[in-house]
Design a protein around this motif. Structure first.
Motif, PDB file in Angstrom:
ATOM      1  N   UNK A   1       2.037 -40.490  15.460  1.00 38.90           N
ATOM      2  CA  UNK A   1       2.071 -41.844  16.002  1.00 38.90           C
ATOM      3  C   UNK A   1       2.187 -42.888  14.892  1.00 38.90           C
ATOM      4  N   UNK A   2       1.811 -42.519  13.657  1.00 41.70           N
ATOM      5  CA  UNK A   2       1.897 -43.467  12.548  1.00 41.70           C
ATOM      6  C   UNK A   2       3.339 -43.775  12.165  1.00 41.70           C
ATOM      7  N   UNK A   3       4.292 -43.005  12.684  1.00 42.25           N
ATOM      8  CA  UNK A   3       5.699 -43.263  12.393  1.00 42.25           C
ATOM      9  C   UNK A   3       6.305 -44.290  13.339  1.00 42.25           C
ATOM     10  N   UNK A   4       5.557 -44.688  14.369  1.00 43.22           N
ATOM     11  CA  UNK A   4       6.094 -45.651  15.333  1.00 43.22           C
ATOM     12  C   UNK A   4       6.437 -46.961  14.633  1.00 43.22           C
TER      13      UNK A   4
ATOM     14  N   UNK B   1       3.654 -40.505   6.133  1.00 47.91           N
ATOM     15  CA  UNK B   1       3.167 -41.740   6.744  1.00 47.91           C
ATOM     16  C   UNK B   1       2.080 -42.417   5.912  1.00 47.91           C
ATOM     17  N   UNK B   2       1.796 -41.894   4.725  1.00 47.15           N
ATOM     18  CA  UNK B   2       0.858 -42.560   3.831  1.00 47.15           C
ATOM     19  C   UNK B   2       1.472 -43.831   3.259  1.00 47.15           C
ATOM     20  N   UNK B   3       0.687 -44.572   2.497  1.00 47.84           N
ATOM     21  CA  UNK B   3       1.148 -45.863   1.968  1.00 47.84           C
ATOM     22  C   UNK B   3       2.350 -45.694   1.045  1.00 47.84           C
ATOM     23  N   UNK B   4       2.392 -44.571   0.331  1.00 54.37           N
ATOM     24  CA  UNK B   4       3.549 -44.287  -0.520  1.00 54.37           C
ATOM     25  C   UNK B   4       4.605 -43.486   0.234  1.00 54.37           C
TER      26      UNK B   4
ATOM     27  N   UNK C   1      17.920 -34.129  11.754  1.00 53.90           N
ATOM     28  CA  UNK C   1      16.687 -34.612  11.150  1.00 53.90           C
ATOM     29  C   UNK C   1      15.529 -34.341  12.109  1.00 53.90           C
ATOM     30  N   UNK C   2      14.424 -33.875  11.597  1.00 52.44           N
ATOM     31  CA  UNK C   2      13.325 -33.496  12.470  1.00 52.44           C
ATOM     32  C   UNK C   2      12.009 -34.047  11.928  1.00 52.44           C
ATOM     33  N   UNK C   3      11.047 -34.144  12.802  1.00 53.31           N
ATOM     34  CA  UNK C   3       9.698 -34.516  12.416  1.00 53.31           C
ATOM     35  C   UNK C   3       8.758 -33.406  12.875  1.00 53.31           C
ATOM     36  N   UNK C   4       7.887 -32.971  12.010  1.00 51.49           N
ATOM     37  CA  UNK C   4       6.920 -31.936  12.345  1.00 51.49           C
ATOM     38  C   UNK C   4       5.535 -32.521  12.123  1.00 51.49           C
ATOM     39  N   UNK C   5       4.658 -32.363  13.123  1.00 48.55           N
ATOM     40  CA  UNK C   5       3.311 -32.902  13.014  1.00 48.55           C
ATOM     41  C   UNK C   5       2.334 -31.758  12.779  1.00 48.55           C
TER      42      UNK C   5
ATOM     43  N   UNK D   1      14.221 -36.567  15.595  1.00 48.54           N
ATOM     44  CA  UNK D   1      13.568 -35.876  16.698  1.00 48.54           C
ATOM     45  C   UNK D   1      12.090 -35.646  16.419  1.00 48.54           C
ATOM     46  N   UNK D   2      11.304 -35.644  17.495  1.00 50.41           N
ATOM     47  CA  UNK D   2       9.903 -35.248  17.406  1.00 50.41           C
ATOM     48  C   UNK D   2       9.834 -33.756  17.704  1.00 50.41           C
ATOM     49  N   UNK D   3       9.256 -32.995  16.781  1.00 50.01           N
ATOM     50  CA  UNK D   3       9.215 -31.541  16.935  1.00 50.01           C
ATOM     51  C   UNK D   3       7.784 -31.058  16.832  1.00 50.01           C
ATOM     52  N   UNK D   4       7.347 -30.288  17.803  1.00 50.07           N
ATOM     53  CA  UNK D   4       6.061 -29.607  17.746  1.00 50.07           C
ATOM     54  C   UNK D   4       6.287 -28.152  18.112  1.00 50.07           C
ATOM     55  N   UNK D   5       5.516 -27.264  17.520  1.00 55.16           N
ATOM     56  CA  UNK D   5       5.731 -25.855  17.772  1.00 55.16           C
ATOM     57  C   UNK D   5       6.939 -25.356  16.997  1.00 55.16           C
ATOM     58  N   UNK D   6       7.760 -24.529  17.626  1.00 54.12           N
ATOM     59  CA  UNK D   6       8.857 -23.921  16.884  1.00 54.12           C
ATOM     60  C   UNK D   6      10.228 -24.402  17.351  1.00 54.12           C
ATOM     61  N   UNK D   7      10.301 -25.466  18.153  1.00 47.62           N
ATOM     62  CA  UNK D   7      11.607 -26.039  18.477  1.00 47.62           C
ATOM     63  C   UNK D   7      12.111 -26.839  17.293  1.00 47.62           C
ATOM     64  N   UNK D   8      13.426 -26.910  17.104  1.00 50.04           N
ATOM     65  CA  UNK D   8      13.973 -27.633  15.964  1.00 50.04           C
ATOM     66  C   UNK D   8      15.245 -28.366  16.344  1.00 50.04           C
TER      67      UNK D   8
END
Length: 216
Positions: free
Chosen positions: A35-38, A9-12, A56-60, A45-52
């Motif tokens: 939230x910067x991906x909004x 989610x950085x400028x590059x 394609x997944x997103x990990x925060x 998918x939004x993924x937190x913890x160990x669900x996958x």
């Protein structure tokens, strides 16, 4: 390919994310602030913890969190890491995060790694501009040098991509990639960085090499 993008989610990084999705890759977008991906090109998918999600997944999380990083790189074909060098409050963040990424890759069997660092760290001219930059940016540049040393000492299939000054101009194509110092280190658009980094991922001839990249 399945590609994990660290710093998505950085400028590059947001350009790399968009280009990877445009090419049809399955993308894990790792970010400290989901939230910067909004409103941006989204992994599925939004993924937190160990669900996958199997696609394609997103990990925060923080790039130095071994569990979150391991979740991001597990099962991918390549990792692209775009982490800015540290500052006075956090002077070693890029090198520390990169070491965490490499450990996670070793544990999960992921081999291909592309990292970005600043070209002025190795440039020789223009002398006065470089002298000023190295004084003003001493902390992030030192962090980037530590990052490079760590990557070069690893047994992964790594590429260090040193970038010249970045701009937000429109895409013009891929950047000029050189194993040697750049005769004319022209500025490089972030959109062209995205194209170049994804091309590098696919180029086995650039494995275990440090290259210098500028605009054409």
């Amino acid at each position: 390919m399945k590609i994990a993008i660290i710093g998505s989610t950085g400028r590059t990084g947001r350009h790399v994310l968009a280009e990877a999705l445009r090419r049809g890759h399955q993308v894990t977008a790792f970010t400290r602030d989901a939230t910067a991906l909004a409103g941006k090109p989204e992994p599925h998918a939004v993924v937190e913890g160990d669900g996958r999600d199997p696609d394609k997944v997103r990990v925060e999380g923080d790039g130095r969190d071994p569990d979150k990083v391991r979740a991001a790189v597990d099962g991918v074909d390549a990792v692209i890491s775009i982490i800015n060098g540290g500052d006075k409050r956090d002077p070693h963040r890029a090198a520390q995060a990169t070491r965490t990424i490499m450990r996670a890759m070793a544990e999960t069997g992921t081999r291909r790694l592309v990292v970005t660092t600043p070209y002025p760290n190795v440039a020789r001219r223009p002398y006065l501009v470089l002298w000023l930059l190295r004084r003003l940016l001493a902390t992030p540049y030192a962090d980037a040098r530590d990052l490079e040393q760590a990557v070069a000492a690893s047994d992964l299939d790594w590429t260090i991509a040193r970038l010249t000054r970045l701009t937000d101009g429109p895409a013009a194509g891929s950047g000029l990639v050189s194993h040697g110092l750049l005769a004319k280190p022209r500025a490089l658009t972030r959109a062209d960085v995205a194209t170049t980094l994804l091309d590098i991922v696919h180029d086995p001839g650039l494995s275990r090499a440090a290259v210098n990249i500028c605009g054409r």
